[in-house]
Design a protein around this motif. Structure first.
Motif, PDB file in Angstrom:
ATOM      1  N   UNK A  25       0.059   0.889 -15.343  1.00  0.00           N
ATOM      2  CA  UNK A  25       1.420   0.399 -15.540  1.00  0.00           C
ATOM      3  C   UNK A  25       2.347   0.759 -14.384  1.00  0.00           C
ATOM      4  N   UNK A  26       2.292   2.009 -13.899  1.00  0.00           N
ATOM      5  CA  UNK A  26       3.224   2.397 -12.844  1.00  0.00           C
ATOM      6  C   UNK A  26       2.948   1.685 -11.519  1.00  0.00           C
ATOM      7  N   UNK A  27       1.693   1.264 -11.335  1.00  0.00           N
ATOM      8  CA  UNK A  27       1.356   0.565 -10.092  1.00  0.00           C
ATOM      9  C   UNK A  27       1.692  -0.913 -10.184  1.00  0.00           C
ATOM     10  N   UNK A  28       1.766  -1.427 -11.388  1.00  0.00           N
ATOM     11  CA  UNK A  28       2.056  -2.849 -11.581  1.00  0.00           C
ATOM     12  C   UNK A  28       3.553  -3.122 -11.588  1.00  0.00           C
ATOM     13  N   UNK A  33       7.820   0.653  -3.440  1.00  0.00           N
ATOM     14  CA  UNK A  33       6.876   1.658  -2.975  1.00  0.00           C
ATOM     15  C   UNK A  33       5.447   1.203  -3.224  1.00  0.00           C
ATOM     16  N   UNK A  34       4.568   1.582  -2.327  1.00  0.00           N
ATOM     17  CA  UNK A  34       3.162   1.242  -2.469  1.00  0.00           C
ATOM     18  C   UNK A  34       2.367   1.936  -1.390  1.00  0.00           C
ATOM     19  N   UNK A  35       1.046   1.947  -1.503  1.00  0.00           N
ATOM     20  CA  UNK A  35       0.230   2.638  -0.506  1.00  0.00           C
ATOM     21  C   UNK A  35       0.349   2.008   0.879  1.00  0.00           C
ATOM     22  N   UNK A  36       0.567   2.836   1.858  1.00  0.00           N
ATOM     23  CA  UNK A  36       0.631   2.363   3.245  1.00  0.00           C
ATOM     24  C   UNK A  36      -0.634   2.722   4.011  1.00  0.00           C
ATOM     25  N   UNK A  37      -1.340   3.739   3.507  1.00  0.00           N
ATOM     26  CA  UNK A  37      -2.521   4.249   4.199  1.00  0.00           C
ATOM     27  C   UNK A  37      -3.660   4.378   3.186  1.00  0.00           C
ATOM     28  N   UNK A  38      -4.760   3.688   3.453  1.00  0.00           N
ATOM     29  CA  UNK A  38      -5.848   3.584   2.485  1.00  0.00           C
ATOM     30  C   UNK A  38      -7.162   4.038   3.125  1.00  0.00           C
ATOM     31  N   UNK A 201      -6.851   6.205 -11.609  1.00  0.00           N
ATOM     32  CA  UNK A 201      -7.384   4.897 -11.212  1.00  0.00           C
ATOM     33  C   UNK A 201      -6.252   3.892 -11.387  1.00  0.00           C
ATOM     34  N   UNK A 202      -5.755   3.382 -10.270  1.00  0.00           N
ATOM     35  CA  UNK A 202      -4.615   2.473 -10.303  1.00  0.00           C
ATOM     36  C   UNK A 202      -5.029   1.054 -10.653  1.00  0.00           C
TER      37      UNK A 202
END
Length: 247
Positions: A25-28, A33-38, A201-202
């Motif tokens: 839910x928090x990722x959706x 904000x979101x991952x910039x480096x994977x 697990x996002x």
């Protein structure tokens, strides 16, 4: 990967408006904000070949080739979309690699359960479908601190291919009453996007295809893109939000 359960027979749920897979839910949410480096962890593929005598043998060279193909393709996608940068797994220290690979193996043990949630195969898991909260634990926090990466992508999969002699026999079996033909087994790929600091697990998704093979480079790329659909769409939406916010 030894605990990875075959997902043959489970159908994909595809909707026009919702996610393909499971999205935390928090990722959706609609934040910028979101991952910039994977960190793209090499995929753990199990590819077996069925011989003339119906014995199965691991094809290690094909497994490595498929894993390398998918890693390169995900890195290319990141560069093309400019949504995130990719940490080169090969440049990590040995302890960092070992930690990530151990957690990839842990993820593989959870695949069968995650599939039950995603496909609503059992009523008892409907609550998890509404509130998806699976985690791998906090064992990856040091990797996040040392690399600056926010997330990692774990992918596992399996496929069964036929040797040349087996294909010939199956062709004959289809027209002559000389035995049972070995029907093609679906190739399967499953993916998780994991928050390195929390272990949450996002995102989770899977793809199966009877007419694709993990020994085919284009098929590997296509299945990889399919399971990354939610991840790429989420990052794209956040880019759009960031663009609107800067105006």
């Amino acid at each position: 990967m030894r605990y990875f359960v075959s997902i043959v027979g489970l159908c994909l749920i595809l909707t026009a408006c919702g996610p393909r897979g499971l999205v935390r839910s928090e990722f959706a949410g609609g934040t910028k904000d979101g991952p910039k480096k994977v960190i793209v962890v090499p995929a753990d593929f199990v590819i077996t070949e069925v011989t003339f005598g119906k014995t199965e043998e691991r094809v290690v060279s094909a497994e490595r080739q498929a894993s390398e193909t998918l890693s390169r393709h995900i890195m290319d996608l990141g560069r093309q979309e400019q949504a995130f940068s990719v940490v080169d797994f090969n440049r990590l220290s040995r302890p960092q690699k070992d930690t990530l690979l151990q957690h990839r193996a842990l993820f593989a043990t959870m695949v069968s359960q995650l599939l039950l949630v995603k496909e609503e195969a059992d009523d008892v898991w409907q609550g998890k479908l509404r509130y998806f909260d699976y985690t791998l634990g906090r064992g990856l926090r040091d990797v996040a601190d040392q690399t600056g990466a926010e997330t990692a992508i774990f992918i596992v999969g399996k496929d069964t291919v036929r040797s040349t002699s087996r294909k010939v026999l199956d062709t004959l079996s289809s027209v002559l009453p000389i035995g049972e033909s070995l029907s093609a087994q679906p190739a399967a790929v499953v993916m998780a996007v994991v928050d390195l600091r929390t272990g949450n697990i996002l995102m989770f998704d899977d793809d199966t295809a009877t007419r694709k093979a993990l020994t085919d480079e284009s098929d590997v790329k296509a299945m990889g893109e399919n399971v990354l659909t939610d991840f790429r769409n989420t990052l794209k939406k956040r880019q759009e939000l960031a663009g609107k916010g800067s105006k």
